[in-house]
Design an enzyme around this catalytic site. Structure first.
Site, PDB file in Angstrom:
ATOM      1  N   HIS A   1      16.795 -86.800  -8.567  1.00 51.03           N
ATOM      2  CA  HIS A   1      16.110 -85.847  -8.096  1.00 51.03           C
ATOM      3  C   HIS A   1      16.873 -84.691  -7.260  1.00 51.03           C
ATOM      4  O   HIS A   1      16.365 -84.061  -6.404  1.00 51.03           O
ATOM      5  CB  HIS A   1      14.729 -86.288  -7.103  1.00 51.03           C
TER       6      HIS A   1
ATOM      7  N   HIS B   1      13.543 -86.009   2.597  1.00 48.52           N
ATOM      8  CA  HIS B   1      14.700 -85.449   3.205  1.00 48.52           C
ATOM      9  C   HIS B   1      14.800 -84.667   4.548  1.00 48.52           C
ATOM     10  O   HIS B   1      15.530 -83.725   4.621  1.00 48.52           O
ATOM     11  CB  HIS B   1      15.654 -85.092   2.069  1.00 48.52           C
TER      12      HIS B   1
ATOM     13  N   HIS C   1      25.483 -92.234  -5.082  1.00 47.95           N
ATOM     14  CA  HIS C   1      25.970 -90.910  -4.657  1.00 47.95           C
ATOM     15  C   HIS C   1      26.166 -91.120  -3.182  1.00 47.95           C
ATOM     16  O   HIS C   1      25.420 -91.992  -2.415  1.00 47.95           O
ATOM     17  CB  HIS C   1      25.149 -89.672  -4.789  1.00 47.95           C
TER      18      HIS C   1
ATOM     19  N   GLU D   1      18.795 -95.151  -2.595  1.00 51.93           N
ATOM     20  CA  GLU D   1      17.445 -94.532  -3.337  1.00 51.93           C
ATOM     21  C   GLU D   1      17.167 -95.305  -4.291  1.00 51.93           C
ATOM     22  O   GLU D   1      15.885 -95.393  -4.774  1.00 51.93           O
ATOM     23  CB  GLU D   1      17.703 -93.045  -3.791  1.00 51.93           C
TER      24      GLU D   1
END
Lengths: 280, 119
Positions: A12, A59, A192, A239
């Site tokens: 995303h 976030h 990441h 995630e």
């Protein structure tokens, strides 16, 4: 009785939203990424879901550290996006299905998953980017039930707990009396890391293992701790826990419709996976 | 004071675990950065940085790190990357820019490293 048609698992990254806004899908940097999505949309065209449960992580748009729910469920007729501070256009709104939301809230809490319920919930790029990728035309989007998982502030829920939550979401959907088809979507990942001296960390080998195991043997991924996932997938690679929620909602045997992996998109290894719950 | 940070950095080199200790340390800093979701707050910060930091009660270390736009120092002062990204956004910096800053390389070199990770 509602049926779970399948699961879609997708990255995303905000830069995807910016690329869509600027019409850059065909540029050399972006094409190998966007090429992963037509098969996803073809599957959606074939199964035509009546509703979507979308598992994502906020976030810092809707939730701040003053109140940080581990698991929250939207129960609103409509979800709005808003300025996140770094220039993405504001999208939406997105239709909700509050009756299904409250049914799931009842079912999950009875199942001992004590959700925070939200009658107002701003949805950030982790929701809007996948919606744009899966349904570029807003009028084709089914109404949604968003489920938000805390990945901002440790302690985060364990992979095993997230998978168990997914199982409970699956039971909740199955006990909805209307004969509708539901798709369960997870957003986030793959490996990441944005912060610290290890910023830019990517682990191709682990990502490919996850793409395989999510389909074939998701229980194997529930044996990792959150610290394991941070080590193996990076600070934000945790995630993967959203993928475990959405995988838990499906049956034990699923058929893989499509998977695609591309590095890099911004700082991230991008993955997308489609699992059919009924064709197995 | 640095126990949590030391533990995390020992555990996974170069990696912060944003836990309760860091969340408490960075609360004011993160609250300020969370306010940058709104354009009028970004404008207010740019109009008078020190006054804006004062309004949110940042400590001297946090104010110094804000002044220097020093991402590693902001993280060590309890900043969370998701809120700090909103601070970076004020200056048009993206995650490659701040990745390069944190790892001490040029943005081009940072991008090349990411591309190489594709294998």
């Amino acid at each position: 009785m509602a049926r779970i048609l399948g699961g879609i698992y997708t990255s995303h990254i905000p830069a995807i939203g910016a690329a869509i806004a600027k019409g850059r899908q065909g540029e050399p940097y972006w094409k190998p990424f966007f090429d992963g999505y037509p098969p996803v949309r073809e599957w959606l065209d074939a199964v035509r879901p009546d509703a979507a449960v979308i598992v994502y992580n906020d976030h810092g748009l809707n939730f701040f550290l003053d109140k940080m729910p581990t698991f929250a469920i939207g129960a609103a007729p409509e979800y709005r996006n808003a300025d996140e501070g770094w220039g993405l256009p504001t999208l939406g709104p997105y239709a909700g299905c509050p009756e299904l939301s409250w049914h799931l809230a009842e079912s999950l809490v009875a199942d001992e998953f004590d959700m925070t319920t939200c009658q107002e919930m701003l949805v950030d790029h982790a929701f809007t980017v996948p919606m744009s990728l899966l349904w570029p035309e807003p009028e084709r989007r089914p109404p949604v039930v968003p489920i938000s998982v805390n990945t901002v502030q440790h302690p985060l829920p364990t992979p095993a707990r997230c998978f168990a939550l997914g199982r409970a979401v699956g039971r909740g959907i199955a006990s909805w009396p209307e004969d509708i088809g539901v798709v369960v979507i997870a957003t986030g990942g793959l490996s990441h890391q944005l912060d610290g001296r290890r910023a830019g960390f990517i682990n191709r080998e682990f990502d490919l293992l996850c793409l395989d195991r999510i389909a074939t043997e998701p229980e194997a991924l529930t044996r990792y701790t959150i610290r394991d996932l941070v080590r193996l997938a990076g600070s934000q690679g945790v995630e993967l826990i959203m993928w475990l929620v959405a995988r838990g909602a499906l049956g034990g045997h699923v058929s893989k419709v499509h998977s695609h992996y591309h590095v890099p998109v911004s700082n991230t290894a991008a993955g997308v996976l489609v699992l059919d719950n009924e064709a197995a | 004071m640095n126990a949590a940070l030391a533990n995390a950095e020992q555990e996974i080199p170069g990696t912060f675990i944003f836990d309760g200790a860091l969340a408490m340390r960075g609360y004011a800093l993160n609250k300020m950065c969370y306010s940058f979701n709104e354009a009028r707050n970004r404008a207010a910060f740019l109009a008078d940085e020190d006054a804006y930091c004062e309004l949110y009660g940042l400590d001297a270390r946090q104010r110094d790190a804000i002044r220097r736009r020093d991402v590693l120092a902001l993280l060590e002062a309890g900043g969370n990357i998701y809120y700090l990204a909103k601070f970076a956004g004020i200056f048009g910096l993206d995650v490659q820019d701040i990745g390069a800053q944190q790892t001490g390389v040029t943005v081009e070199a940072f991008r090349a490293k990411l591309a190489a990770a594709g294998g």
